[in-house]
Design a protein around this motif. Structure first.
Motif, short mmCIF file in Angstrom:
data_model
loop_
_atom_site.label_atom_id
_atom_site.label_comp_id
_atom_site.label_asym_id
_atom_site.label_seq_id
_atom_site.Cartn_x
_atom_site.Cartn_y
_atom_site.Cartn_z
N ARG A 33 0.92 -1.14 -0.11
CA ARG A 33 -0.08 -0.05 0.10
C ARG A 33 0.85 1.16 -0.08
O ARG A 33 0.20 2.34 -0.23
N SER A 36 0.82 3.72 -2.95
CA SER A 36 -0.51 4.26 -3.48
C SER A 36 -0.44 5.57 -4.08
O SER A 36 -1.15 5.67 -4.85
N SER A 37 0.41 6.35 -3.53
CA SER A 37 0.17 7.82 -4.12
C SER A 37 1.03 7.79 -5.29
O SER A 37 1.04 8.99 -5.95
N LEU A 39 0.78 5.28 -7.77
CA LEU A 39 0.27 4.22 -8.73
C LEU A 39 -0.49 4.92 -9.79
O LEU A 39 -0.57 4.37 -10.93
N GLY A 40 -1.27 6.20 -9.63
CA GLY A 40 -2.01 6.61 -10.64
C GLY A 40 -0.95 7.17 -11.75
O GLY A 40 -1.25 6.51 -12.89
N PRO A 41 -0.25 7.84 -11.53
CA PRO A 41 0.86 8.44 -12.53
C PRO A 41 1.72 7.45 -13.44
O PRO A 41 1.79 7.43 -14.62
N GLU A 254 5.84 10.04 -1.23
CA GLU A 254 4.53 10.28 -0.53
C GLU A 254 4.69 11.78 -0.43
O GLU A 254 3.24 12.33 -0.43
N GLN A 255 5.65 12.46 -0.26
CA GLN A 255 5.50 13.75 -0.09
C GLN A 255 5.62 14.68 -1.42
O GLN A 255 5.17 15.84 -1.22
N PRO A 257 4.44 13.08 -4.75
CA PRO A 257 4.43 12.14 -5.74
C PRO A 257 4.29 12.37 -7.13
O PRO A 257 5.03 11.80 -7.97
N GLN A 258 4.15 13.80 -7.48
CA GLN A 258 4.18 14.22 -8.89
C GLN A 258 5.62 14.08 -9.35
O GLN A 258 5.99 13.89 -10.53
#
Lengths: 270, 269
Positions: A33, A36-37, A39-41, A254-255, A257-258
């Motif tokens: 997990r 998670s932050s 996974l999208g990109p 996490e801090q 993510p982009q």
């Protein structure tokens, strides 16, 4: 969850997206997990496989047994990649997962296309750090042992506070939001395994043996041993690149993510 | 990911733990990851099945198409539970997922053992709220504005509008980067949510619920979301309500231990 049966253990993993396969290995006290932050990109371009190492959530481990070790986890990640329907893969590891990924690359370059090490954990021997004293435990080892002792005695939050504050500075646990705190609690018992683990330090010869194109990622504000390890390895892994993410510390993905994904995607595409 | 093919769509889900199945339905801008902070405690006692609704991550939806609808999502969750073939399940829904879960219970009580509604979203008709205005709610107008920003490419601007509307001015600014990114991953679903014309809850709807029901609210939640669940709870026969102090609309994220405690107690009783 989906699992692969590796070395007698069902390794759970998340498998999302299409494209070149990127296997993600979490660090201490984390599990699948933790990614998670990003996974999208990342899944827009890659098939992302986020695994949980042996004894981490979704297992609810009791801390008993001797199968929590770097050697076991390295064997498991190698076995996991061997069981995938596609090879070679890109491999990304954070913290202790970075240590494991480094050792996988060292032992089995044939399994890997590219390697990403986000602040790999570990110690340096005297070939990488002239100040290193052979056989002396790292300054953090004593803190980790104390954390594990509290957790074994049932004081999970007390043990985690000790651990997180040792890594990120005093007050870090108190500032951690409730959701990430709970993920750490879910894996607290693994710290008991970790203090028993005697992992060998990194050497210059280890770093020079890495043949896989490698990217190191660090948090520009991380303090202590982790940046020292990163830079020492990067100096000796042939042709490696390093990206430091401004304004972040050890959980840099996490801090930011982009930014993290931008760096990873550029490296994997390059 | 594991998927079930339901109504022509592959619904992704996470399936963790052993025990009685507990199906979890996320809300607006969420997905299967929404439940991460409660998976640990809940999966010690239950088989937790956390699904992603149609068009949410892991799909990367572009907002084009007409099947993002409350009615579709209700059909999908109903179909999903049927395809599990596990018999009656426990069902938990948050926000929009609570709205969906309520209507699944209303239509197909045979599929459910227990129902948990964490601040279900929706509107109240005049049988539940004498002051209910037939005009569009302020929330609906807020979603329209947020979706317009997202459609124009200003993802963060749209999300800020939406999030601050729910959790109060400045809440988006205080939200850590990791949960922000998970909202971004689902931003385009807000475009689908505009103009879907979901029906308000009625007193007759609530009185029809035959499944044992627990409502969960955040003690700090303001606005419509704080008024819908008490109105429903008054009319769902035998329902219970648990309030989580110091938490807002994402109460399971803000107080996972307290949330799991009330859920596990309700499911065990």
């Amino acid at each position: 969850m989906q699992t692969l049966h590796v070395n007698g253990y069902d390794m759970a993993y998340l498998d999302i997206g299409q494209g070149p396969t990127l296997v993600c290995v979490h660090g201490s006290l984390c599990d699948f997990r933790i990614w998670s932050s990003v996974l999208g990109p990342l899944t827009r371009k890659h098939r992302v496989i986020a695994l949980s190492l042996r004894h981490f959530f979704p297992e609810h481990w009791d801390g008993i047994g001797d199968t929590y070790s770097i050697a076991q986890h390295v064997d498991d990640v190698i076995g996991f990649i061997e069981k995938l329907d596609t090879r070679p893969v890109d491999l990304m590891g954070h913290s202790r997962g970075g240590h494991i990924s480094f050792r996988v690359a060292q032992q089995r370059p044939d399994l890997l296309r590219k390697l990403i090490l986000a602040e790999p954990g570990g110690e340096l021997d005297s070939s990488l750090d002239p100040a290193a004293k052979p056989g002396s435990p790292s300054p953090l080892a004593a803190r980790f042992a104390a954390s594990a002792e509290k957790i074994a005695a049932g004081d999970v939050d007390g043990g985690l506070q000790f651990f997180i504050d040792a890594l990120e500075g005093p007050g870090a646990w108190a500032r951690t939001p409730a959701a990430p705190k709970q993920l750490l609690r879910d894996n607290a018992m693994t710290l008991i395994g970790q203090v028993r683990d005697q992992r060998p330090p990194f050497s210059k010869a280890d770093a020079e043996a890495i043949k896989t194109p490698t990217l190191f990622i660090g948090g520009a504000r991380t303090k202590g041993m982790l940046p020292q390890v990163l830079h020492a390895l990067a100096a000796h892994v042939t042709g490696s690149k390093t990206a430091m993410i401004p304004g972040t510390t050890h959980p840099m993905f996490e801090q930011a993510p982009q930014k993290y994904c931008e760096i990873v995607l550029e490296f994997l595409a390059g | 990911m594991q998927t079930l093919h339901v109504n022509g769509y592959d619904m992704a889900y996470l399936d963790i733990g052993r025990g009685r199945p507990l199906v979890c339905v996320h809300g607006t801008l969420g997905d299967f990851r929404t439940w991460s902070p409660v998976l640990g405690p809940l999966s010690k006692h239950h088989r937790v099945i956390s699904l992603s609704l149609r068009r949410f991550f892991p799909e990367h939806w572009d907002g084009v198409g007409d099947d993002y609808l409350m009615a579709q999502h209700i059909d999908d969750v109903t179909g999903f539970i049927g395809k599990l073939e596990l018999g009656p399940v426990d069902l938990i829904g948050h926000s929009r997922g609570g709205h969906i879960a309520f209507h699944v219970a209303s239509r197909r009580p045979d599929l459910l053992r227990r129902l948990i509604l964490a601040e279900p979203g929706g509107e109240l008709d005049s049988s539940l709220d004498p002051l209910a205005a037939p005009a569009a709610s302020p929330r609906a107008a807020g979603i329209v504005a947020a979706a317009a920003n997202i459609g124009a490419g200003d993802i963060d601007g749209g999300l800020k509008l939406f999030f601050d509307m729910i959790e109060g001015e400045g809440a988006w600014g205080r939200l850590p980067a990791a949960p922000r990114q998970q909202l971004r991953d689902n931003a385009h679903t807000l475009i689908g949510q505009v103009g879907e014309n979901r029906q308000p809850f009625t007193r007759a709807d609530a009185e029809k619920i035959a499944t044992p029901t627990l409502f969960i609210g955040g003690g700090d939640t303001r606005g419509t979301l704080a008024t819908v669940h008490p109105a429903l709870a008054r009319h769902v026969p035998g329902s219970r309500t648990a309030m989580i102090p110091g938490a807002g609309h994402w109460m399971f994220d803000q107080a996972p231990q307290a949330f799991c405690k009330v859920v596990l107690e309700f499911l065990a009783a």
